[in-house]
Design a protein around this motif. Structure first.
Motif, short mmCIF file in Angstrom:
data_model
loop_
_atom_site.label_atom_id
_atom_site.label_comp_id
_atom_site.label_asym_id
_atom_site.label_seq_id
_atom_site.Cartn_x
_atom_site.Cartn_y
_atom_site.Cartn_z
N MET A 18 33.27 37.82 42.42
CA MET A 18 33.13 38.72 41.28
C MET A 18 32.13 39.80 41.65
O MET A 18 31.09 39.48 42.23
CB MET A 18 32.53 37.97 40.07
CG MET A 18 33.26 36.76 39.62
SD MET A 18 32.31 35.88 38.34
CE MET A 18 31.89 34.37 39.20
N LYS A 22 36.90 44.31 43.97
CA LYS A 22 38.34 44.11 44.18
C LYS A 22 39.17 45.01 43.29
O LYS A 22 40.18 45.55 43.73
CB LYS A 22 38.72 42.64 43.94
CG LYS A 22 38.03 41.66 44.89
CD LYS A 22 38.44 40.24 44.60
CE LYS A 22 38.10 39.76 43.20
NZ LYS A 22 36.73 39.33 42.96
N ASP A 41 43.64 38.17 37.35
CA ASP A 41 43.04 38.04 36.01
C ASP A 41 43.91 38.73 34.97
O ASP A 41 44.16 38.20 33.88
CB ASP A 41 41.65 38.70 35.96
CG ASP A 41 40.58 37.86 36.64
OD1 ASP A 41 40.84 36.68 36.93
OD2 ASP A 41 39.49 38.40 36.88
N VAL A 52 40.43 36.35 29.75
CA VAL A 52 40.03 35.29 30.68
C VAL A 52 38.99 34.39 30.00
O VAL A 52 39.06 33.15 30.07
CB VAL A 52 39.47 35.89 31.99
CG1 VAL A 52 38.76 34.84 32.83
CG2 VAL A 52 40.59 36.57 32.78
N PHE A 64 42.96 27.41 33.60
CA PHE A 64 42.89 28.78 34.13
C PHE A 64 43.28 28.78 35.61
O PHE A 64 44.07 29.62 36.05
CB PHE A 64 41.48 29.36 33.94
CG PHE A 64 41.32 30.71 34.58
CD1 PHE A 64 41.77 31.85 33.95
CD2 PHE A 64 40.73 30.83 35.84
CE1 PHE A 64 41.66 33.10 34.56
CE2 PHE A 64 40.61 32.06 36.46
CZ PHE A 64 41.07 33.21 35.81
N ARG A 65 42.74 27.84 36.37
CA ARG A 65 43.04 27.80 37.82
C ARG A 65 44.52 27.53 38.07
O ARG A 65 45.11 28.06 39.01
CB ARG A 65 42.21 26.71 38.51
CG ARG A 65 40.71 26.95 38.48
CD ARG A 65 40.29 28.14 39.31
NE ARG A 65 38.88 28.46 39.12
CZ ARG A 65 38.38 29.69 39.17
NH1 ARG A 65 39.16 30.73 39.39
NH2 ARG A 65 37.10 29.90 38.99
N GLU A 68 46.37 30.76 37.30
CA GLU A 68 46.02 31.73 38.33
C GLU A 68 46.85 31.47 39.60
O GLU A 68 47.39 32.40 40.21
CB GLU A 68 44.52 31.58 38.59
CG GLU A 68 43.88 32.55 39.54
CD GLU A 68 42.38 32.24 39.65
OE1 GLU A 68 41.59 33.15 39.42
OE2 GLU A 68 41.99 31.09 39.99
N GLY A 87 41.27 36.94 41.48
CA GLY A 87 40.02 36.51 40.87
C GLY A 87 39.17 35.80 41.91
O GLY A 87 39.70 35.16 42.84
N GLY A 88 37.86 35.90 41.75
CA GLY A 88 36.95 35.40 42.78
C GLY A 88 37.11 33.93 43.11
O GLY A 88 36.78 33.49 44.22
N GLY A 89 37.65 33.14 42.15
CA GLY A 89 37.75 31.71 42.36
C GLY A 89 39.07 31.24 42.92
O GLY A 89 39.27 30.02 43.09
N ARG A 127 32.41 37.35 32.36
CA ARG A 127 32.64 36.28 33.34
C ARG A 127 32.01 34.97 32.85
O ARG A 127 30.79 34.79 32.96
CB ARG A 127 32.00 36.65 34.68
CG ARG A 127 32.91 37.34 35.67
CD ARG A 127 33.07 38.78 35.39
NE ARG A 127 33.64 39.50 36.53
CZ ARG A 127 33.54 40.81 36.68
NH1 ARG A 127 32.91 41.54 35.78
NH2 ARG A 127 34.09 41.39 37.73
N PRO A 128 32.85 34.05 32.37
CA PRO A 128 32.29 32.81 31.80
C PRO A 128 31.46 32.01 32.79
O PRO A 128 30.51 31.33 32.38
CB PRO A 128 33.54 32.02 31.37
CG PRO A 128 34.72 32.72 31.94
CD PRO A 128 34.32 34.13 32.23
N LEU A 129 31.77 32.10 34.08
CA LEU A 129 30.99 31.30 35.05
C LEU A 129 29.59 31.84 35.26
O LEU A 129 28.76 31.21 35.91
CB LEU A 129 31.72 31.21 36.39
CG LEU A 129 33.06 30.47 36.36
CD1 LEU A 129 33.66 30.39 37.76
CD2 LEU A 129 32.90 29.06 35.79
N ARG A 145 31.48 29.43 48.37
CA ARG A 145 32.81 29.98 48.64
C ARG A 145 32.94 30.73 49.95
O ARG A 145 34.07 30.95 50.42
CB ARG A 145 33.20 30.94 47.49
CG ARG A 145 33.39 30.21 46.18
CD ARG A 145 33.62 31.20 45.07
NE ARG A 145 33.88 30.54 43.79
CZ ARG A 145 34.08 31.19 42.66
NH1 ARG A 145 34.03 32.52 42.65
NH2 ARG A 145 34.32 30.54 41.55
C1 S3P Z 1 36.06 34.06 38.51
C2 S3P Z 1 36.22 35.39 38.75
C3 S3P Z 1 36.79 36.30 37.73
C4 S3P Z 1 37.73 35.52 36.80
C5 S3P Z 1 37.03 34.36 36.20
C6 S3P Z 1 36.51 33.39 37.27
C7 S3P Z 1 35.45 33.22 39.58
O1 S3P Z 1 37.52 37.34 38.38
O2 S3P Z 1 38.88 35.11 37.49
O3 S3P Z 1 35.96 34.84 35.42
O4 S3P Z 1 35.60 31.99 39.54
O5 S3P Z 1 34.84 33.81 40.51
P1 S3P Z 1 36.83 38.57 39.20
O6 S3P Z 1 36.51 38.06 40.56
O7 S3P Z 1 37.90 39.59 39.23
O8 S3P Z 1 35.64 38.97 38.41
#
Ligand code: S3P
Length: 181
Positions: A18, A22, A41, A52, A64-65, A68, A87-89, A127-129, A145
């Protein structure tokens, strides 16, 4: 990364934390290559008609995963080569890493130092995380990561202190014929 000079027109997939850029790099790269851009996302939000944050809150991170991963799979199967921002995850899921390895997409890791991410994500409430202590979360997630980003990446581009155009130039230079079309 697909290499031969005749092997043109593969998807470019952007991975990274995040705040690594990107979305902005993906849009600029797509313009440069004359392609469409997709973003996992955004695809989740279109599919669920929820943000999200709402998907995390109402269905949990595991759901969510799952979504995704399904939507990344669909995006990779699109015939017309595009630019796909993840998304970053995405890389946290072994199935997604295998999917990226098995695809002929060119995967680009936008690598940023944690300080860069912290500065860029300051005040970003979507970003909830990152709820609670965002700086600690960014440092922890970036550390956890990094090996996964490295594992899936064909090309790694350092983005600290650089503008979008310069980053796009480097991606185009280093992915060369595989994406030139
Ligand atoms: C996440 C990144 C977010 C989004 C979600 C979880 C992550 O996307 O998918 O909040 O786990 O790193 P971006 O990387 O586009 O912010």
């Amino acid at each position: 990364m697909p290499g031969s000079e005749t092997d043109a027109g593969h998807h470019v997939v952007l991975v990274g934390m995040m705040g690594s850029g990107k979305t902005s790099v993906g849009e600029a790269l797509a313009r440069r290559l004359g392609r469409d851009v997709a973003d996992t996302d955004h695809l989740v939000e279109l599919a669920t008609k929820k943000t999200v944050r709402a998907v995390f809150a109402e269905h949990g991170e595991a759901e969510f995963r799952r979504l995704e991963g399904v939507l990344l799979h669909h995006a990779l199967r699109t015939a017309e080569p595009g630019v796909i921002g993840c998304g970053g995850g995405v890389v946290t899921q072994a199935g997604n890493r295998a999917m990226l390895a098995a695809s002929d997409a060119v995967v680009v890791w936008l690598r940023a130092r944690p300080e860069t991410l912290v500065a860029r994500l300051e005040g970003a409430g979507d970003r909830p995380l990152l709820d609670g202590d965002p700086e600690a979360a960014i440092r922890r997630l970036a550390g956890e990561r990094a090996p996964w980003y490295a594992e899936v990446a064909d090309v790694t581009v350092d983005v600290d202190d650089r503008g979008v155009d310069e980053i796009v130039d480097e991606i185009v230079d280093r992915t060369g014929e595989a994406v030139a079309r």
